[in-house]
Scaffold this motif. Structure first.
Motif, PDB file in Angstrom:
ATOM      1  N   GLU A 237      44.801  64.141  36.011  1.00 35.89           N
ATOM      2  CA  GLU A 237      44.646  62.612  36.127  1.00 35.89           C
ATOM      3  C   GLU A 237      46.127  61.386  36.609  1.00 35.89           C
ATOM      4  OE1 GLU A 237      45.984  62.438  31.770  1.00 35.89           O
ATOM      5  OE2 GLU A 237      44.423  63.427  31.658  1.00 35.89           O
ATOM      6  N   ALA A 238      46.078  61.844  37.430  1.00 34.80           N
ATOM      7  CA  ALA A 238      47.418  61.274  37.653  1.00 34.80           C
ATOM      8  C   ALA A 238      46.883  60.811  39.432  1.00 34.80           C
ATOM      9  CB  ALA A 238      48.995  61.284  38.755  1.00 34.80           C
ATOM     10  N   GLN A 239      46.357  61.811  40.137  1.00 40.18           N
ATOM     11  CA  GLN A 239      45.130  61.494  41.388  1.00 40.18           C
ATOM     12  C   GLN A 239      44.712  60.948  40.906  1.00 40.18           C
ATOM     13  OE1 GLN A 239      44.345  65.732  42.700  1.00 40.18           O
ATOM     14  NE2 GLN A 239      46.570  66.381  43.143  1.00 40.18           N
ATOM     15  N   GLN A 240      43.738  60.680  39.912  1.00 38.47           N
ATOM     16  CA  GLN A 240      42.636  59.794  39.591  1.00 38.47           C
ATOM     17  C   GLN A 240      42.703  58.769  40.042  1.00 38.47           C
ATOM     18  OE1 GLN A 240      41.251  62.294  35.999  1.00 38.47           O
ATOM     19  NE2 GLN A 240      40.011  63.151  37.347  1.00 38.47           N
ATOM     20  N   SER A 241      43.486  58.084  39.247  1.00 41.49           N
ATOM     21  CA  SER A 241      44.559  56.704  39.263  1.00 41.49           C
ATOM     22  C   SER A 241      45.033  56.170  40.242  1.00 41.49           C
ATOM     23  CB  SER A 241      45.561  57.078  38.222  1.00 41.49           C
ATOM     24  OG  SER A 241      45.774  56.931  37.123  1.00 41.49           O
ATOM     25  N   GLU A 246      43.584  52.593  44.856  1.00 42.27           N
ATOM     26  CA  GLU A 246      43.849  52.199  46.151  1.00 42.27           C
ATOM     27  C   GLU A 246      41.535  52.169  46.698  1.00 42.27           C
ATOM     28  OE1 GLU A 246      43.703  56.605  47.905  1.00 42.27           O
ATOM     29  OE2 GLU A 246      46.442  56.391  47.735  1.00 42.27           O
ATOM     30  N   GLY A 247      41.463  52.305  45.399  1.00 43.00           N
ATOM     31  CA  GLY A 247      39.765  51.644  45.902  1.00 43.00           C
ATOM     32  C   GLY A 247      39.967  50.336  45.633  1.00 43.00           C
ATOM     33  N   ALA A 249      43.006  48.447  45.736  1.00 41.29           N
ATOM     34  CA  ALA A 249      42.919  47.817  46.906  1.00 41.29           C
ATOM     35  C   ALA A 249      42.524  46.995  47.751  1.00 41.29           C
ATOM     36  CB  ALA A 249      44.605  48.102  46.756  1.00 41.29           C
ATOM     37  N   LYS A 250      41.854  48.632  47.767  1.00 41.07           N
ATOM     38  CA  LYS A 250      40.705  48.051  49.395  1.00 41.07           C
ATOM     39  C   LYS A 250      39.158  46.823  49.488  1.00 41.07           C
ATOM     40  CE  LYS A 250      40.840  52.817  51.459  1.00 41.07           C
ATOM     41  NZ  LYS A 250      40.549  54.049  51.457  1.00 41.07           N
ATOM     42  N   ALA A 251      39.654  46.951  47.735  1.00 38.36           N
ATOM     43  CA  ALA A 251      38.333  46.356  47.669  1.00 38.36           C
ATOM     44  C   ALA A 251      38.768  44.469  47.624  1.00 38.36           C
ATOM     45  CB  ALA A 251      37.282  46.439  45.968  1.00 38.36           C
ATOM     46  N   ILE A 252      40.007  44.782  47.218  1.00 42.32           N
ATOM     47  CA  ILE A 252      40.736  42.762  47.260  1.00 42.32           C
ATOM     48  C   ILE A 252      40.695  42.675  48.297  1.00 42.32           C
ATOM     49  CG2 ILE A 252      42.861  42.129  46.748  1.00 42.32           C
ATOM     50  CD1 ILE A 252      42.984  43.274  43.880  1.00 42.32           C
ATOM     51  N   ALA A 253      41.083  43.771  49.224  1.00 39.61           N
ATOM     52  CA  ALA A 253      41.484  43.349  51.473  1.00 39.61           C
ATOM     53  C   ALA A 253      39.664  43.262  51.393  1.00 39.61           C
ATOM     54  CB  ALA A 253      42.257  44.155  51.300  1.00 39.61           C
ATOM     55  N   ILE A 254      39.103  43.655  50.836  1.00 40.76           N
ATOM     56  CA  ILE A 254      38.068  43.106  51.949  1.00 40.76           C
ATOM     57  C   ILE A 254      37.349  42.103  51.637  1.00 40.76           C
ATOM     58  CG2 ILE A 254      35.105  43.854  52.045  1.00 40.76           C
ATOM     59  CD1 ILE A 254      36.604  47.454  51.869  1.00 40.76           C
ATOM     60  N   GLN A 255      37.953  41.952  49.913  1.00 41.14           N
ATOM     61  CA  GLN A 255      37.326  40.147  49.357  1.00 41.14           C
ATOM     62  C   GLN A 255      38.251  39.130  50.371  1.00 41.14           C
ATOM     63  OE1 GLN A 255      37.335  39.812  45.367  1.00 41.14           O
ATOM     64  NE2 GLN A 255      35.789  37.829  45.246  1.00 41.14           N
ATOM     65  N   ALA A 256      38.781  39.544  50.598  1.00 35.08           N
ATOM     66  CA  ALA A 256      40.031  38.574  51.133  1.00 35.08           C
ATOM     67  C   ALA A 256      39.964  38.343  52.587  1.00 35.08           C
ATOM     68  CB  ALA A 256      41.867  38.566  51.150  1.00 35.08           C
TER      69      ALA A 256
END
Length: 295
Positions: A237-241, A246-247, A249-256
């Motif tokens: 469950e921790a690995q899934q979180s 991370e997913g 954060a990557k989406a926000i970085a791409i949007q920025a």
């Protein structure tokens, strides 16, 4: 087994008595002054009757599923009498012995395990005797095969096999232990041609204290296994979180990055216009919104 001769003896004696009574009645019917019994006429009867009796006593009937053991003046005849009518010595007695599959219940067997724990059980044995060997077995042991042959053989086999396993293995490998005991018992009674077809360990267990210790160990093992499974679940469950964060954060970085690439503040203002419902606020301070759009 029943003897034909006994019935016929009684019948012959009865017939002879009736005949003599009838002859006596005839003498009275003839008004004879002296009644003469016809003993002379039948003087040979005392000699003929034993011969007839011996003849009929020479036959016996053995029931189905049995063999007969012929005993003559304490000597056991080693030839078994098979089911049906058999010719025997008239002075012999015949014992019927069952040769179908039988069950022997041997209770209270005990032995020590490899780790020196006492184990107790009842043992059920299914067996049958070879018909041709029954006279020999009867002569040596009588009809008490369970106590004199099977009992000692099964107890010895149980002790020998149990000594090679610890207490936990006796529980987890019970089928293997039963199979080994069966092989030992077969070898032990083979000289008597007794065919052991199967055994069952009934009421198998250890002392009360040791039984509780085993149960406690099983419970502890199960609890440990559950804890390990819970830990693995938490890790997953921790690995899934982490993967989800991370997913995002990557989406926000791409949007920025896209915002900077597509005009920065103008892009932000354009996105605000896309969300505007077309109504101006009642009170405004400062410049009118979107006034510079398009310059």
């Amino acid at each position: 087994m029943f003897t034909i001769g006994l019935t016929l003896i009684l019948a012959l004696i009865g017939a002879a008595a009736l005949y003599l009574i009838n002859e006596t009645k005839r003498s009275f019917d003839k008004n004879e002054s002296t009644v003469v019994f016809p003993f002379r006429k039948y003087a040979a009867l005392p000699f003929i009757l034993p011969v007839v009796i011996a003849l009929f006593e020479s036959f016996t009937v053995v029931p189905a599923g049995h063999v007969g053991v012929q005993v003559t003046m304490g000597t056991v005849n080693q030839t078994a009498l098979h089911s049906g009518v058999n010719f025997v010595n008239p002075i012999s007695s015949v014992k019927d012995v069952e040769v179908r599959v039988k069950r022997a219940d041997l209770t209270g067997a005990s032995a020590s395990t490899k780790d020196l724990q006492q184990v107790h059980t009842d043992i059920v044995v299914q067996y049958r005797m070879a018909p041709e060997k029954v006279p020999y077995i009867y002569g040596q042991f009588g009809l008490n095969v369970d106590d004199k042959i099977l009992g000692p053989g099964v107890n010895e086999a149980f002790k020998a096999v149990t000594a090679h396993y610890n207490s936990e293995e006796l529980i987890t490998k019970r089928d293997v232990v039963s199979a080994e005991i069966l092989d030992h018992v077969k070898a032990k009674v083979a000289q008597f041609d007794i065919e052991v077809q199967g055994i069952s360990l009934v009421n198998f267990g250890f002392s009360a204290d040791y039984q509780k210790a085993i149960e406690a160990k099983v419970i502890a093992t199960q609890s440990k296994l559950k804890a390990e499974q819970d830990l693995e679940r938490i890790k997953v469950e921790a690995q899934q979180s982490i993967a989800k964060a991370e997913g995002e954060a990557k989406a926000i970085a791409i949007q920025a990055q896209a915002i900077q690439t597509q005009g920065g503040a103008q892009y932000v203002q354009l996105k605000a216009i896309e969300k505007w419902d077309g109504n101006l606020p009642n009170v405004m301070s400062g410049a009118m919104p979107f006034i510079n759009v398009g310059k």
